[in-house]
Each structure stands twice: as structure tokens, then as C-alpha cells.
Design a protein around this motif. Structure first.
Motif, PDB file in Angstrom:
ATOM      1  N   ARG A 261       0.826  -1.201   0.000  1.00 36.69           N
ATOM      2  CA  ARG A 261       0.000   0.000   0.000  1.00 36.69           C
ATOM      3  C   ARG A 261       0.859   1.249   0.000  1.00 36.69           C
ATOM      4  O   ARG A 261       0.356   2.356  -0.115  1.00 36.69           O
ATOM      5  N   HIS A 262       2.146   1.082   0.223  1.00 33.39           N
ATOM      6  CA  HIS A 262       3.033   2.246   0.326  1.00 33.39           C
ATOM      7  C   HIS A 262       4.114   2.106  -0.738  1.00 33.39           C
ATOM      8  O   HIS A 262       3.817   2.137  -1.925  1.00 33.39           O
ATOM      9  N   ALA A 265       4.114  -0.309  -3.820  1.00 34.46           N
ATOM     10  CA  ALA A 265       3.120  -0.161  -4.886  1.00 34.46           C
ATOM     11  C   ALA A 265       3.762  -0.140  -6.276  1.00 34.46           C
ATOM     12  O   ALA A 265       3.170  -0.641  -7.238  1.00 34.46           O
ATOM     13  N   ARG A 295      -7.806  -3.380  -6.819  1.00 26.87           N
ATOM     14  CA  ARG A 295      -7.591  -1.941  -6.996  1.00 26.87           C
ATOM     15  C   ARG A 295      -6.727  -1.675  -8.216  1.00 26.87           C
ATOM     16  O   ARG A 295      -5.975  -2.548  -8.645  1.00 26.87           O
ATOM     17  N   LEU A 296      -6.886  -0.491  -8.740  1.00 24.32           N
ATOM     18  CA  LEU A 296      -6.005  -0.058  -9.813  1.00 24.32           C
ATOM     19  C   LEU A 296      -4.757   0.490  -9.127  1.00 24.32           C
ATOM     20  O   LEU A 296      -4.747   1.622  -8.624  1.00 24.32           O
ATOM     21  N   GLY A 298      -1.267   2.099  -8.223  1.00 29.02           N
ATOM     22  CA  GLY A 298      -0.635   3.283  -8.815  1.00 29.02           C
ATOM     23  C   GLY A 298      -1.632   4.414  -8.965  1.00 29.02           C
ATOM     24  O   GLY A 298      -1.297   5.482  -9.487  1.00 29.02           O
ATOM     25  N   PHE A 299      -2.859   4.175  -8.521  1.00 30.99           N
ATOM     26  CA  PHE A 299      -3.896   5.208  -8.530  1.00 30.99           C
ATOM     27  C   PHE A 299      -4.365   5.465  -7.111  1.00 30.99           C
ATOM     28  O   PHE A 299      -4.450   4.550  -6.299  1.00 30.99           O
ATOM     29  N   GLY A 300      -4.686   6.717  -6.847  1.00 32.53           N
ATOM     30  CA  GLY A 300      -5.242   7.054  -5.537  1.00 32.53           C
ATOM     31  C   GLY A 300      -4.150   7.441  -4.560  1.00 32.53           C
ATOM     32  O   GLY A 300      -2.993   7.005  -4.679  1.00 32.53           O
ATOM     33  N   ARG A 302      -3.861   9.015  -0.236  1.00 39.08           N
ATOM     34  CA  ARG A 302      -4.544   9.517   0.935  1.00 39.08           C
ATOM     35  C   ARG A 302      -4.646  11.049   0.907  1.00 39.08           C
ATOM     36  O   ARG A 302      -5.644  11.623   1.296  1.00 39.08           O
ATOM     37  N   TYR A 346     -16.350   6.412 -11.939  1.00 36.31           N
ATOM     38  CA  TYR A 346     -15.932   5.759 -10.693  1.00 36.31           C
ATOM     39  C   TYR A 346     -14.688   6.432 -10.141  1.00 36.31           C
ATOM     40  O   TYR A 346     -14.600   6.776  -8.963  1.00 36.31           O
ATOM     41  N   ARG A 350     -14.251   9.587  -7.054  1.00 38.30           N
ATOM     42  CA  ARG A 350     -13.418   9.281  -5.884  1.00 38.30           C
ATOM     43  C   ARG A 350     -12.087  10.018  -5.913  1.00 38.30           C
ATOM     44  O   ARG A 350     -11.221   9.783  -5.081  1.00 38.30           O
ATOM     45  N   LEU A 352      -9.514   9.789  -7.910  1.00 35.59           N
ATOM     46  CA  LEU A 352      -8.393   8.856  -8.020  1.00 35.59           C
ATOM     47  C   LEU A 352      -7.569   9.208  -9.262  1.00 35.59           C
ATOM     48  O   LEU A 352      -8.074   9.152 -10.382  1.00 35.59           O
ATOM     49  N   ASN A 355      -0.582   8.078  -9.083  1.00 37.12           N
ATOM     50  CA  ASN A 355       0.373   8.556  -8.082  1.00 37.12           C
ATOM     51  C   ASN A 355       1.797   8.293  -8.572  1.00 37.12           C
ATOM     52  O   ASN A 355       2.008   7.791  -9.680  1.00 37.12           O
ATOM     53  N   ASP A 357       3.884   6.150  -8.170  1.00 46.87           N
ATOM     54  CA  ASP A 357       4.287   4.792  -8.512  1.00 46.87           C
ATOM     55  C   ASP A 357       3.798   4.319  -9.868  1.00 46.87           C
ATOM     56  O   ASP A 357       4.255   3.293 -10.365  1.00 46.87           O
TER      57      ASP A 357
HETATM   58  N1  ACO Z   1      -8.454   1.580  -7.294  1.00 48.84           N
HETATM   59  C1  ACO Z   1      -9.788   1.502  -7.174  1.00 48.84           C
HETATM   60  N2  ACO Z   1     -10.498   2.077  -6.196  1.00 48.84           N
HETATM   61  C2  ACO Z   1      -9.809   2.771  -5.280  1.00 48.84           C
HETATM   62  C3  ACO Z   1      -8.414   2.908  -5.332  1.00 48.84           C
HETATM   63  C4  ACO Z   1      -7.721   2.286  -6.381  1.00 48.84           C
HETATM   64  N3  ACO Z   1      -6.397   2.368  -6.502  1.00 48.84           N
HETATM   65  N4  ACO Z   1      -7.992   3.663  -4.290  1.00 48.84           N
HETATM   66  C5  ACO Z   1      -9.096   3.994  -3.615  1.00 48.84           C
HETATM   67  N5  ACO Z   1     -10.189   3.448  -4.211  1.00 48.84           N
HETATM   68  C6  ACO Z   1     -11.591   3.636  -3.810  1.00 48.84           C
HETATM   69  C7  ACO Z   1     -11.907   2.790  -2.585  1.00 48.84           C
HETATM   70  O1  ACO Z   1     -12.388   1.521  -2.954  1.00 48.84           O
HETATM   71  C8  ACO Z   1     -12.950   3.660  -1.911  1.00 48.84           C
HETATM   72  O2  ACO Z   1     -14.152   3.494  -2.611  1.00 48.84           O
HETATM   73  P1  ACO Z   1     -15.565   3.491  -1.798  1.00 48.84           P
HETATM   74  O3  ACO Z   1     -15.661   4.879  -1.218  1.00 48.84           O
HETATM   75  O4  ACO Z   1     -16.575   3.149  -2.820  1.00 48.84           O
HETATM   76  O5  ACO Z   1     -15.409   2.433  -0.719  1.00 48.84           O
HETATM   77  C9  ACO Z   1     -12.470   5.077  -2.174  1.00 48.84           C
HETATM   78  O6  ACO Z   1     -11.715   4.984  -3.411  1.00 48.84           O
HETATM   79  C10 ACO Z   1     -11.577   5.659  -1.082  1.00 48.84           C
HETATM   80  O7  ACO Z   1     -10.523   4.731  -0.834  1.00 48.84           O
HETATM   81  P2  ACO Z   1      -9.740   4.603   0.535  1.00 48.84           P
HETATM   82  O8  ACO Z   1      -9.188   3.218   0.660  1.00 48.84           O
HETATM   83  O9  ACO Z   1     -10.583   5.116   1.663  1.00 48.84           O
HETATM   84  O10 ACO Z   1      -8.563   5.634   0.321  1.00 48.84           O
HETATM   85  P3  ACO Z   1      -7.304   5.763   1.243  1.00 48.84           P
HETATM   86  O11 ACO Z   1      -6.984   7.210   1.287  1.00 48.84           O
HETATM   87  O12 ACO Z   1      -7.500   5.070   2.560  1.00 48.84           O
HETATM   88  O13 ACO Z   1      -6.193   4.941   0.470  1.00 48.84           O
HETATM   89  C11 ACO Z   1      -4.438   4.354  -0.992  1.00 48.84           C
HETATM   90  C12 ACO Z   1      -5.170   5.497  -0.266  1.00 48.84           C
HETATM   91  C13 ACO Z   1      -3.983   3.267   0.018  1.00 48.84           C
HETATM   92  C14 ACO Z   1      -3.182   4.919  -1.643  1.00 48.84           C
HETATM   93  C15 ACO Z   1      -5.394   3.753  -2.029  1.00 48.84           C
HETATM   94  O14 ACO Z   1      -5.792   4.728  -2.973  1.00 48.84           O
HETATM   95  C16 ACO Z   1      -4.784   2.551  -2.752  1.00 48.84           C
HETATM   96  O15 ACO Z   1      -4.883   1.423  -2.243  1.00 48.84           O
HETATM   97  N6  ACO Z   1      -4.170   2.758  -3.947  1.00 48.84           N
HETATM   98  C17 ACO Z   1      -3.539   1.693  -4.647  1.00 48.84           C
HETATM   99  C18 ACO Z   1      -2.184   1.402  -4.045  1.00 48.84           C
HETATM  100  C19 ACO Z   1      -1.184   2.477  -4.377  1.00 48.84           C
HETATM  101  O16 ACO Z   1      -1.046   2.912  -5.518  1.00 48.84           O
HETATM  102  N7  ACO Z   1      -0.425   2.886  -3.350  1.00 48.84           N
HETATM  103  C20 ACO Z   1       0.648   3.899  -3.504  1.00 48.84           C
HETATM  104  C21 ACO Z   1       0.299   5.143  -2.772  1.00 48.84           C
HETATM  105  S1  ACO Z   1       1.490   6.379  -3.078  1.00 48.84           S
HETATM  106  C22 ACO Z   1       2.795   5.985  -2.107  1.00 48.84           C
HETATM  107  O17 ACO Z   1       2.748   5.406  -1.089  1.00 48.84           O
HETATM  108  C23 ACO Z   1       4.064   6.384  -2.604  1.00 48.84           C
END
Ligand code: ACO
Length: 421
Positions: A261-262, A265, A295-296, A298-300, A302, A346, A350, A352, A355, A357
Motif C-alpha cells: 500500500r506504500h 506499490a 484496486r487499480l 498506482g492510482f489514488g 490519501r 468511478y 473518488r 483517483l 500517483n 508509482d
Molecule cells: N483503485 C480503485 N479504487 C480505489 C483505489 C484504487 N487504486 N484507491 C481507492 N479506491 C476507492 C476505494 O475503494 C474507496 O471506494 P468506496 O468509497 O466506494 O469504498 C475510495 O476509493 C476511497 O478509498 P480509501 O481506501 O478510503 O482511500 P485511502 O486514502 O485510505 O487509500 C491508498 C489510499 C492506500 C493509496 C489507495 O488509494 C490505494 O490502495 N491505492 C492503490 C495502491 C497504491 O497505488 N499505493 C501507492 C500510494 S502512493 C505511495 O505510497 C508512494
């Protein structure tokens, strides 16, 4: 008029006015009115654990600044070691400060040979390099017992220089171990990214460092150098708040970074692109993500609810790297995924976005790094950030990190002997 917030305890009618300072309200004030009532904030998503002057991140507007300097300017004009100096010391160095800093780091790149050999030999040939790096950094604390004197700022700086200098040596050593190749010693005539690339890739003949790849390495290190109170930095701070030495604190940060998750990714992105296999499978993959089947990666983010500025810079750099290495075969799938997601309700609703990565893994792979090394590269880049926060915390009058909990378990009950259960 100073901003403030007033809370009322409806159980007693008691009121308390709390000033809003630097965008935050002091929990110590709330506690006066609410003893024994805790703020419930899993993931610490709305909790500030510290005041910090290092990195400003405005996720809504896609802004990232180190000590006030926009990431875009640093990425284009600075070097990784200058950025490290900036993060740790608060100001850009003048020429003399810069040269002394670079010289110091360049002359601390060696690891004790017995330690390096014995430690790495203890691991299986296919051990994940993040496991080796994390253990190696923790092991350094046994080598430098002087590091335990964390109250002395000069001593802290000495350890900071050591760690920034030794991270690439550890990383390259981990790679060589997994490849079964002999270790290449640091070459102190080279700059930081070139030295690392040489330790990684020199086999037999002298390794010719391509200027475009050196530049990409430098850029990626700068972009990863800090990101305020992320998971790994928080891990370093929590461990450091107990006054553990910097090697142990940074090992904790490495352990946190390892997670998918960090920092894990970027590795997970490549595995995802591999599993999608072809351009024509992208739409089905997006459908499965929307159906909650994964999950997708590399997207999303915090904090970023807008395009991650680092992702934009990396996407640009990718083309310069591919001009040298040839196009990464995964690029078309990645571009189509990005396009599909950025136009899909979608992901839009949200907030998204790609990022850091999403594209970094493609560059690393094209440069010849195996997937397991991606998080290690992130760790090298993030080391100055971890250490800047660790040092800042110790310079402040910090308290040990010790959160509360909302207890939801059993009330008191009596022990039942095994024969009666
Ligand atoms: N793909 C699809 N849906 C997603 C994604 C994703 N990558 N990320 C978040 N969502 C959705 C969740 O399912 C949720 O949907 P809902 O409201 O219908 O339940 C909503 O978006 C919010 O998601 P949260 O998990 O609450 O977001 P949070 O801020 O806790 O998580 C995180 C952030 C961990 C980075 C998340 O977006 C994720 O798992 N991304 C994919 C892993 C990733 O790329 N991590 C690298 C982060 S950058 C870094 O560390 C350098």
C-alpha cells in the motif's frame, strides 16, 4: 479576530473555546473538557502528530514543496544531494557548504566488509532485497553504538551523513547477492546516482553511464526524497520518539515502506500490468476494479485528490529514458489504463489519479532494475526525508508516541481451567 472553535459537553453544558493555530486545534485543550473521551481516528487520517517545517503538501491543488521550493523547480534544477541538504538543514547550501556536504557523503559510502559479507551470506539467494536492506540498516546500529547519543545535534548529523552515504551501497549489495554476482565497491570519484548505477550494473567491462539514465535516476531520487507524514516517515518518528538510534528508526521506516500500500506499490503496478497482459484486456480490467475485485494500483492517494505532481514529472522523464532503452512494452497498457480511468465516473468521483508509482516502475524496469528492487530505490530516495523528520522531531520537545484505544473487548471474567472449557 483569531479563529477558534467552541465545543459544548452536552452531558454537563460545559463549554470550551479552543484557538485554531496553524490550521489545527490543540488536543490537549479538548482533553480538559473530555477526560477519558478519545478521538477515534483509524489511519490517523485527520490527526496531526507534529508541527513540521520540512515539506508542504497541498493535496487538493497538487502542490508539493520542500522547504518552500516547488518540486518542479527542484526536479529540473537541483541534485539529489543538494535536495537532501535542503531537507535536513532547511536552506539551500552555498558552494562551500555544498562541496563539504557532498565530500562527506561521498567518503562514507563504504560498509564494513566483514559485516556486509556475513550479513548478506546469511540470506537465501532469492531473499527479497527489501528484507536485506531493512535488516542491514537495523544491523548498522550495532556497528555505530555512538549513534545512541541522539541528544547531540552534531552526532545526529554524523549519523545522517553515514546513512545517506551507505544506502546505495546496501541496495547494490542486495541486488548483487540476489544475482549471484560479485559486489562492486563504491567509486568515490563518481557522483551519487552514477556511483549507484555503477555498483548495480558493472559486469566485467567498465560500465558506461548513459547521461539520460543518470539524469532519470537523479530525478527519481529527488521526487521520492520527502512526502511529509507518510506511513514510513511516521514509523520512523514513532520508533524515534522512543529515542531509538537512527539506524533502528530508519529500519522501521524501511519495513513500513515495504508494504504494497506504500512503497511496494511500484512493484505491484508492474505485476498488475503483467497480469493484464494486453492492451485489449484493459477495459475488462477496469470493469473488474469497479466491481470491487481489486484496486487499480498506482492510482489514488490519501492526500492527493488531484494529479500527483510527481507522477506528471515522471511521465515526462519516461519518454527520455525510453528514447535510450526502447519503449517499455507495458507503456501502452499503462497509458490506456490512465486514459480509461481519468474518464471514468468511478475514478473521477473518488478523485483517483495516478500517483508517483504509476510510471516510476516502468522507468526502473527499462533501466534494467528487477521489479524487486523498485521499493529499494524508493528507500534510497526517501532516506533524507526520514532523517530530516527524525532530526526535526528530536530538536523539538517531542513526546513518546503513545496513542489511546477504544476498548471493545470483554469485561472482566474469571479464568476457566482447561478441563472445564
Ligand atoms: N483503485 C480503485 N479504487 C480505489 C483505489 C484504487 N487504486 N484507491 C481507492 N479506491 C476507492 C476505494 O475503494 C474507496 O471506494 P468506496 O468509497 O466506494 O469504498 C475510495 O476509493 C476511497 O478509498 P480509501 O481506501 O478510503 O482511500 P485511502 O486514502 O485510505 O487509500 C491508498 C489510499 C492506500 C493509496 C489507495 O488509494 C490505494 O490502495 N491505492 C492503490 C495502491 C497504491 O497505488 N499505493 C501507492 C500510494 S502512493 C505511495 O505510497 C508512494
Amino acid at each position: 479576530m483569531a479563529e477558534s472553535i467552541t465545543i459544548t459537553d452536552n452531558r454537563t453544558g460545559e463549554q470550551l473555546e479552543i484557538p485554531i493555530t496553524n490550521g489545527g486545534v490543540d488536543a490537549a485543550e479538548w482533553r480538559k473538557l473530555l477526560p477519558g473521551v478519545w478521538f477515534h481516528d483509524p489511519g490517523l487520517a485527520t490527526t496531526s502528530g507534529t508541527e513540521s517545517a520540512i515539506t508542504e503538501l497541498d493535496g487538493d491543488n497538487g502542490i508539493l514543496r520542500y522547504r518552500g521550493y516547488p518540486i518542479e523547480q527542484l526536479a529540473q534544477q537541483s541534485t539529489f544531494l543538494e535536495v537532501a541538504y535542503l531537507l535536513i538543514n532547511g536552506e539551500l547550501p552555498d558552494r562551500a557548504q555544498h562541496d563539504a556536504w557532498v565530500d562527506d557523503i561521498t567518503h562514507h559510502t563504504y560498509l564494513h566488509e566483514k559485516f556486509r559479507k556475513r550479513m548478506y551470506d546469511a540470506f537465501h539467494y532469492d531473499a527479497h532485497p527489501m528484507g536485506l536492506l531493512t535488516s542491514g540498516v537495523a544491523g548498522l546500529s550495532t556497528f555505530y553504538p555512538d549513534a545512541k547519543d541522539i541528544e547531540d545535534p552534531d552526532n545526529r548529523m554524523h549519523q545522517i551523513i553515514r546513512l545517506i552515504a551507505k544506502m546505495p551501497t546496501f541496495a547494490a549489495s542486495a541486488f548483487r547477492h540476489s544475482e549471484g554476482q560479485p559486489f562492486v565497491f563504491p567509486d568515490n570519484t563518481l557522483d551519487y546516482p552514477s556511483n549507484f548505477l555503477q555498483m548495480m550494473f558493472e559486469v566485467g567491462n567498465p560500465y558506461e553511464i548513459d547521461p539520460a539514465l543518470r539524469k532519470a535516476m537523479e530525478l527519481l531520487l529527488i521526487l521520492h526524497a520527502d512526502h511529509e507524514q507518510n506511513c514510513s516517515t511516521t514509523a520512523a518518528r514513532v520508533v524515534g520518539s522512543a529515542h531509538a538510534d537512527p539506524y533502528t528508526s530508519v529500519a522501521a521506516a524501511c519495513a513500513a515502506l515495504y508494504g504494497p500500500r506504500h512503497g511496494g506499490a511500484n512493484e505491484a503496478v508492474l505485476n498488475m500490468l503483467d497480469s493484464i497482459e494486453s492492451y485489449s484486456n484493459v477495459d475488462d480490467f477496469i470493469k473488474s476494479v469497479k466491481a470491487g475485485e481489486g484496486r487499480l494500483i498506482g492510482f489514488g492517494h490519501r492526500v492527493y485528490k488531484n494529479y500527483d505532481p510527481r507522477a506528471a514529472l515522471i511521465k515526462e522523464a519516461a519518454h527520455e529514458v525510453f528514447a535510450v532503452t526502447g519503449k517499455n512494452p507495458h507503456l501502452d497498457i499503462a497509458l490506456k489504463l490512465e486514459e480509461a480511468a481519468l474518464n471514468d465516473e468511478y475514478f473521477i468521483s473518488r478523485k483517483l489519479y495516478p500517483n508517483v508509482d504509476f510510471y516510476s516502475g516502468l522507468i526502473y524496469q527499462s533501466m534494467g532494475f528487477p521489479i524487486e528492487m523498485f521499493t529499494v530505490l524508493f528507500a534510497i530516495g526517501r532516506t533524507p526525508g526520514w532523517l530530516a523528520h527524525w532530526d526535526e522531531m528530536l530538536a523539538q520537545d517531542s513526546r513518546i508516541a503513545r496513542p489511546r484505544q477504544l476498548f471493545t473487548g470483554n469485561e472482566e471474567r474469571s479464568y476457566v481451567p482447561m478441563s472445564e472449557r
